[in-house]
Write a protein that holds these residues in place. Structure first.
Motif, PDB file in Angstrom:
ATOM      1  N   GLN A   1      -8.055   3.743  -5.662  1.00  0.00           N
ATOM      2  CA  GLN A   1      -8.972   2.614  -5.772  1.00  0.00           C
ATOM      3  C   GLN A   1      -9.109   1.853  -4.462  1.00  0.00           C
ATOM      4  OE1 GLN A   1      -6.059   2.724  -7.525  1.00  0.00           O
ATOM      5  NE2 GLN A   1      -5.133   0.708  -7.739  1.00  0.00           N
ATOM      6  N   ASP A   2      -8.286   2.175  -3.447  1.00  0.00           N
ATOM      7  CA  ASP A   2      -8.395   1.515  -2.155  1.00  0.00           C
ATOM      8  C   ASP A   2      -9.563   2.051  -1.332  1.00  0.00           C
ATOM      9  OD1 ASP A   2      -6.279  -0.163  -2.557  1.00  0.00           O
ATOM     10  OD2 ASP A   2      -4.800   1.199  -1.689  1.00  0.00           O
TER      11      ASP A   2
ATOM     12  N   GLU B   1      -8.784   4.362  10.747  1.00  0.00           N
ATOM     13  CA  GLU B   1      -9.477   5.475  10.094  1.00  0.00           C
ATOM     14  C   GLU B   1      -8.635   6.749  10.177  1.00  0.00           C
ATOM     15  OE1 GLU B   1     -13.224   5.319  12.218  1.00  0.00           O
ATOM     16  OE2 GLU B   1     -14.219   4.595  10.412  1.00  0.00           O
ATOM     17  N   ASN B   2      -8.607   7.492   9.098  1.00  0.00           N
ATOM     18  CA  ASN B   2      -7.822   8.732   8.997  1.00  0.00           C
ATOM     19  C   ASN B   2      -6.317   8.477   9.072  1.00  0.00           C
ATOM     20  OD1 ASN B   2     -10.243  10.298   8.896  1.00  0.00           O
ATOM     21  ND2 ASN B   2     -10.359  10.209  11.141  1.00  0.00           N
ATOM     22  N   THR B   3      -5.925   7.293   8.678  1.00  0.00           N
ATOM     23  CA  THR B   3      -4.495   6.983   8.578  1.00  0.00           C
ATOM     24  C   THR B   3      -4.230   6.430   7.183  1.00  0.00           C
ATOM     25  OG1 THR B   3      -4.552   4.648   9.228  1.00  0.00           O
ATOM     26  CG2 THR B   3      -4.569   6.288  11.011  1.00  0.00           C
ATOM     27  N   PRO B   4      -2.967   6.401   6.757  1.00  0.00           N
ATOM     28  CA  PRO B   4      -2.645   5.882   5.423  1.00  0.00           C
ATOM     29  C   PRO B   4      -3.005   4.411   5.222  1.00  0.00           C
ATOM     30  CG  PRO B   4      -0.839   7.192   6.281  1.00  0.00           C
ATOM     31  CD  PRO B   4      -1.796   7.010   7.417  1.00  0.00           C
ATOM     32  N   SER B   5      -3.166   3.648   6.300  1.00  0.00           N
ATOM     33  CA  SER B   5      -3.433   2.209   6.157  1.00  0.00           C
ATOM     34  C   SER B   5      -4.914   1.885   6.047  1.00  0.00           C
ATOM     35  CB  SER B   5      -2.838   1.446   7.346  1.00  0.00           C
ATOM     36  OG  SER B   5      -3.459   1.841   8.562  1.00  0.00           O
ATOM     37  N   TYR B   6      -5.771   2.893   6.081  1.00  0.00           N
ATOM     38  CA  TYR B   6      -7.214   2.656   6.100  1.00  0.00           C
ATOM     39  C   TYR B   6      -7.695   1.879   4.886  1.00  0.00           C
ATOM     40  CZ  TYR B   6     -12.230   3.725   6.529  1.00  0.00           C
ATOM     41  OH  TYR B   6     -13.592   3.638   6.633  1.00  0.00           O
ATOM     42  N   GLY B   7      -7.215   2.238   3.708  1.00  0.00           N
ATOM     43  CA  GLY B   7      -7.642   1.539   2.491  1.00  0.00           C
ATOM     44  C   GLY B   7      -7.288   0.074   2.529  1.00  0.00           C
ATOM     45  N   GLU B   8      -6.079  -0.244   2.986  1.00  0.00           N
ATOM     46  CA  GLU B   8      -5.647  -1.638   3.089  1.00  0.00           C
ATOM     47  C   GLU B   8      -6.512  -2.393   4.096  1.00  0.00           C
ATOM     48  OE1 GLU B   8      -3.482  -5.145   2.534  1.00  0.00           O
ATOM     49  OE2 GLU B   8      -3.532  -3.286   1.347  1.00  0.00           O
ATOM     50  N   LYS B   9      -6.858  -1.745   5.210  1.00  0.00           N
ATOM     51  CA  LYS B   9      -7.670  -2.403   6.229  1.00  0.00           C
ATOM     52  C   LYS B   9      -9.094  -2.658   5.749  1.00  0.00           C
ATOM     53  CE  LYS B   9      -4.480  -2.792   9.279  1.00  0.00           C
ATOM     54  NZ  LYS B   9      -3.966  -4.142   9.620  1.00  0.00           N
ATOM     55  N   LEU B  10      -9.623  -1.747   4.940  1.00  0.00           N
ATOM     56  CA  LEU B  10     -10.944  -1.986   4.355  1.00  0.00           C
ATOM     57  C   LEU B  10     -10.922  -3.233   3.482  1.00  0.00           C
ATOM     58  CD1 LEU B  10     -12.061   1.634   3.381  1.00  0.00           C
ATOM     59  CD2 LEU B  10     -13.239   0.111   4.992  1.00  0.00           C
ATOM     60  N   MET B  11      -9.866  -3.373   2.695  1.00  0.00           N
ATOM     61  CA  MET B  11      -9.729  -4.540   1.833  1.00  0.00           C
ATOM     62  C   MET B  11      -9.623  -5.819   2.679  1.00  0.00           C
ATOM     63  SD  MET B  11      -6.837  -5.430  -1.058  1.00  0.00           S
ATOM     64  CE  MET B  11      -7.026  -3.838  -1.841  1.00  0.00           C
ATOM     65  N   GLU B  12      -8.863  -5.770   3.774  1.00  0.00           N
ATOM     66  CA  GLU B  12      -8.725  -6.937   4.642  1.00  0.00           C
ATOM     67  C   GLU B  12     -10.064  -7.274   5.309  1.00  0.00           C
ATOM     68  OE1 GLU B  12      -5.608  -6.525   7.485  1.00  0.00           O
ATOM     69  OE2 GLU B  12      -4.092  -6.015   5.989  1.00  0.00           O
ATOM     70  N   GLY B  13     -10.781  -6.237   5.760  1.00  0.00           N
ATOM     71  CA  GLY B  13     -12.088  -6.473   6.371  1.00  0.00           C
ATOM     72  C   GLY B  13     -13.038  -7.150   5.409  1.00  0.00           C
ATOM     73  N   TYR B  14     -13.013  -6.692   4.149  1.00  0.00           N
ATOM     74  CA  TYR B  14     -13.821  -7.322   3.108  1.00  0.00           C
ATOM     75  C   TYR B  14     -13.436  -8.802   2.969  1.00  0.00           C
ATOM     76  CZ  TYR B  14     -15.289  -8.601  -1.626  1.00  0.00           C
ATOM     77  OH  TYR B  14     -15.837  -9.248  -2.713  1.00  0.00           O
ATOM     78  N   GLY B  15     -12.135  -9.084   3.005  1.00  0.00           N
ATOM     79  CA  GLY B  15     -11.671 -10.459   2.875  1.00  0.00           C
ATOM     80  C   GLY B  15     -12.170 -11.343   4.006  1.00  0.00           C
ATOM     81  N   TYR B  16     -12.183 -10.806   5.224  1.00  0.00           N
ATOM     82  CA  TYR B  16     -12.676 -11.581   6.368  1.00  0.00           C
ATOM     83  C   TYR B  16     -14.160 -11.924   6.199  1.00  0.00           C
ATOM     84  CZ  TYR B  16      -8.648 -11.489   9.513  1.00  0.00           C
ATOM     85  OH  TYR B  16      -7.438 -11.727  10.111  1.00  0.00           O
TER      86      TYR B  16
ATOM     87  N   TYR C   1     -11.926  -7.794  -4.805  1.00  0.00           N
ATOM     88  CA  TYR C   1     -12.254  -6.504  -4.196  1.00  0.00           C
ATOM     89  C   TYR C   1     -11.944  -5.352  -5.157  1.00  0.00           C
ATOM     90  CZ  TYR C   1     -11.889  -2.621  -0.798  1.00  0.00           C
ATOM     91  OH  TYR C   1     -12.020  -1.430  -0.132  1.00  0.00           O
ATOM     92  N   ARG C   2     -10.755  -5.367  -5.727  1.00  0.00           N
ATOM     93  CA  ARG C   2     -10.355  -4.287  -6.622  1.00  0.00           C
ATOM     94  C   ARG C   2     -11.223  -4.241  -7.880  1.00  0.00           C
ATOM     95  NH1 ARG C   2      -5.917  -1.635  -5.247  1.00  0.00           N
ATOM     96  NH2 ARG C   2      -4.485  -2.523  -3.692  1.00  0.00           N
ATOM     97  N   GLU C   3     -11.549  -5.418  -8.389  1.00  0.00           N
ATOM     98  CA  GLU C   3     -12.388  -5.450  -9.597  1.00  0.00           C
ATOM     99  C   GLU C   3     -13.773  -4.884  -9.298  1.00  0.00           C
ATOM    100  OE1 GLU C   3     -14.319  -8.650 -12.768  1.00  0.00           O
ATOM    101  OE2 GLU C   3     -12.825  -9.322 -11.298  1.00  0.00           O
ATOM    102  N   LEU C   4     -14.356  -5.261  -8.170  1.00  0.00           N
ATOM    103  CA  LEU C   4     -15.668  -4.733  -7.789  1.00  0.00           C
ATOM    104  C   LEU C   4     -15.607  -3.228  -7.566  1.00  0.00           C
ATOM    105  CD1 LEU C   4     -16.772  -7.519  -5.266  1.00  0.00           C
ATOM    106  CD2 LEU C   4     -17.852  -7.011  -7.471  1.00  0.00           C
TER     107      LEU C   4
END
Length: 492
Positions: free
Chosen positions: A22-23, A60-75, A111-114
């Protein structure tokens, strides 16, 4: 949708880490997060957005990408909420609440709900700022970033015009070819010919300069403005123009100070355009929004306190008859005419407290024949002028703060339509010379903006000078952003 998330999960596992499916939103949502974050980062008003953008792209192409997308959305969400109700003037100056320690945690659940309900992409599109021709601005910004810096040859400044010859003309032609305004197959023979003049004219039009086909100093300096400045200008315009009224299709009057032009928009199109004169740098035209309330025909003029003290006081010290010679009168606090000869130098130097300097209506009046009023705390307004020749100047930042409108007659007729003041009646009132206040039927919003870049209805991107130096300290794309785009070198 399921397959997209599945393959994203597989990729992350192969990359050496496991992130929950879901990330990872679909490609459209990912691209939208990157694009909106990029726009905020390039505007260069707060380094947090550049750091977030750099972190997201690097992940991108790393395990942290999903978390960073969520943070970018938050910003993005935090910025949109923070600026949703901000004053127009603060938006123009990019004066936003401090966001150094931005709290984005409250947007994680959203973010997760959307994402889980397949609404994230649509919601991100709804978060785009309400800017006319927004997609054109985005495309222009990406185009500048992706093309990198165009390498131009500098030459020692000299006015170049049709008929000139020599090496500098050849360098100019080569630069025009590099910029795409002159056909690359044309030979360079050191002659400023008709093709060169046409290319210079096209360049000037695209940059909001006087399109005369002559390379004066302003055209010369503009030609060597770098990619960074143009990108920052566009990104800042995308923030400064974000107002729902501008995209609602209604009427509004829009004055862009750097462009030194006024437009009346209706249905998303300009129905009236006029050159204007704006405040000089030491007496800047304030940036605000209001609503037109009335038009004064044959207005009188009362000098503001600043002008009384800075402009008229020194002249009265030298010549007590100065006011009478220039059609001005002095009145005391009771409204009685006063003679400047009665006043001491000390009274005059202090700015004539308790007195007013008034100019009667007529063709010699500083306001001209039309004055357009709208409520504002700076006591400024739109008006015509008794010195129309100044509208022909390239740089028109020369007033004491108010905005002088070249097509003031046309503007008056437009805003007074459907009132008793028909064009014929307006002309009759002007001819009589007596002051009349005319109430408008349609209370049209008035915007005074500071846009150093603008995309016209023809799709052209126009760049304007930073006349008040508001953006002077932020003319470079943050290094954390620019390193993700191509670089081809600065001007020589």
């Amino acid at each position: 949708m399921f397959l997209v998330r599945y393959f994203c999960l597989v990729i992350m596992v192969l990359a050496g880490g496991l992130v929950q499916a879901q990330d990872f939103p679909d490609t459209a949502a990912q691209n939208e997060i990157k694009a909106q974050l990029l726009e905020l980062a390039v505007a260069n008003f707060n380094g947090s957005y550049a750091r977030m953008y750099d972190s997201l792209i690097a992940s991108e192409n790393t395990p942290s990408y999903g978390e960073k997308l969520m943070e970018g959305y938050g910003y993005i969400r935090a910025f949109r909420e923070m600026t949703a109700g901000i004053k127009w003037s603060d938006r123009q100056y990019l004066r936003f609440p401090a966001s150094k320690n931005m709290d984005i945690s409250k947007y994680r659940e959203e973010y997760r709900e959307l994402l889980d309900t397949d609404r994230l992409t649509a919601f991100l599109f709804s978060e785009r700022p309400p800017v006319p021709r927004y997609e054109s601005y985005r495309a222009a910004l990406l185009g500048i970033l992706e093309k990198g810096e165009k390498k131009l040859r500098r030459y020692d400044f000299e006015v170049l015009k049709p008929g000139n010859t020599g090496e500098k003309v050849d360098i100019l032609r080569q630069n025009l070819k590099t910029l795409g305004y002159l056909d690359a197959i044309l030979p360079d023979e050191g002659v400023f010919d008709a093709d060169t003049a046409d290319a210079v004219t096209a360049f000037q039009k695209a940059r909001g300069l006087t399109a005369d086909g002559i390379v004066g100093y302003q055209t010369y300096e503009t030609m060597f403005r770098n990619r960074d400045q143009e990108a920052v200008n566009i990104a800042r315009t995308m923030i400064r123009m974000a107002d729902p009224v501008l995209t609602a299709g209604g009427e509004y009057i829009f004055v862009n100070v750097p462009d030194m032009n006024l437009n009346v928009y209706s249905g998303g199109k300009s129905v009236l355009s006029s050159r204007v004169i704006v405040g000089r740098k030491d007496r800047q035209t304030p940036l605000f929004t209001s609503v037109l309330s009335n038009v004064v025909l044959n207005p009188t003029w009362t000098a503001p306190p600043t002008i009384m003290k800075k402009d008229y006081a020194p002249k009265l010290i030298r010549d007590r008859g100065y006011l009478a010679k220039h059609g001005l009168a002095l009145y005391d606090s009771s409204g009685y005419a006063a003679d400047p000869a009665w006043l001491s130098d000390a009274q005059i130097r202090s700015g004539l407290p308790g007195y007013r300097i008034v100019q009667s209506s007529g063709t010699k009046n500083a306001l001209g024949l039309y004055k357009f009023n709208f409520p504002n705390t700076d006591a400024v307004y739109l008006h015509s002028t008794n010195s129309p020749g100044n509208f022909q100047r390239v740089t028109r930042a020369m007033s004491s703060g108010c905005v002088r409108v070249e097509k003031s007659k046309e503007l008056a007729e437009y805003v007074l339509r459907d009132t008793p003041y028909s064009p014929e009646r307006i002309a009759a009132v002007i001819k009589k010379g007596k002051t009349q206040w005319a109430q408008v039927k349609y209370h049209i919003p008035v915007y005074v903006a500071y846009l150093t870049a603008f995309i016209g209805q023809n799709g052209e991107v126009y760049q304007y000078p930073d006349v008040y130096g508001i953006d002077a300290r932020a003319g470079r794309i943050p290094e954390l952003v620019s390193r993700h785009f191509s670089e081809t070198g600065d001007s020589e």
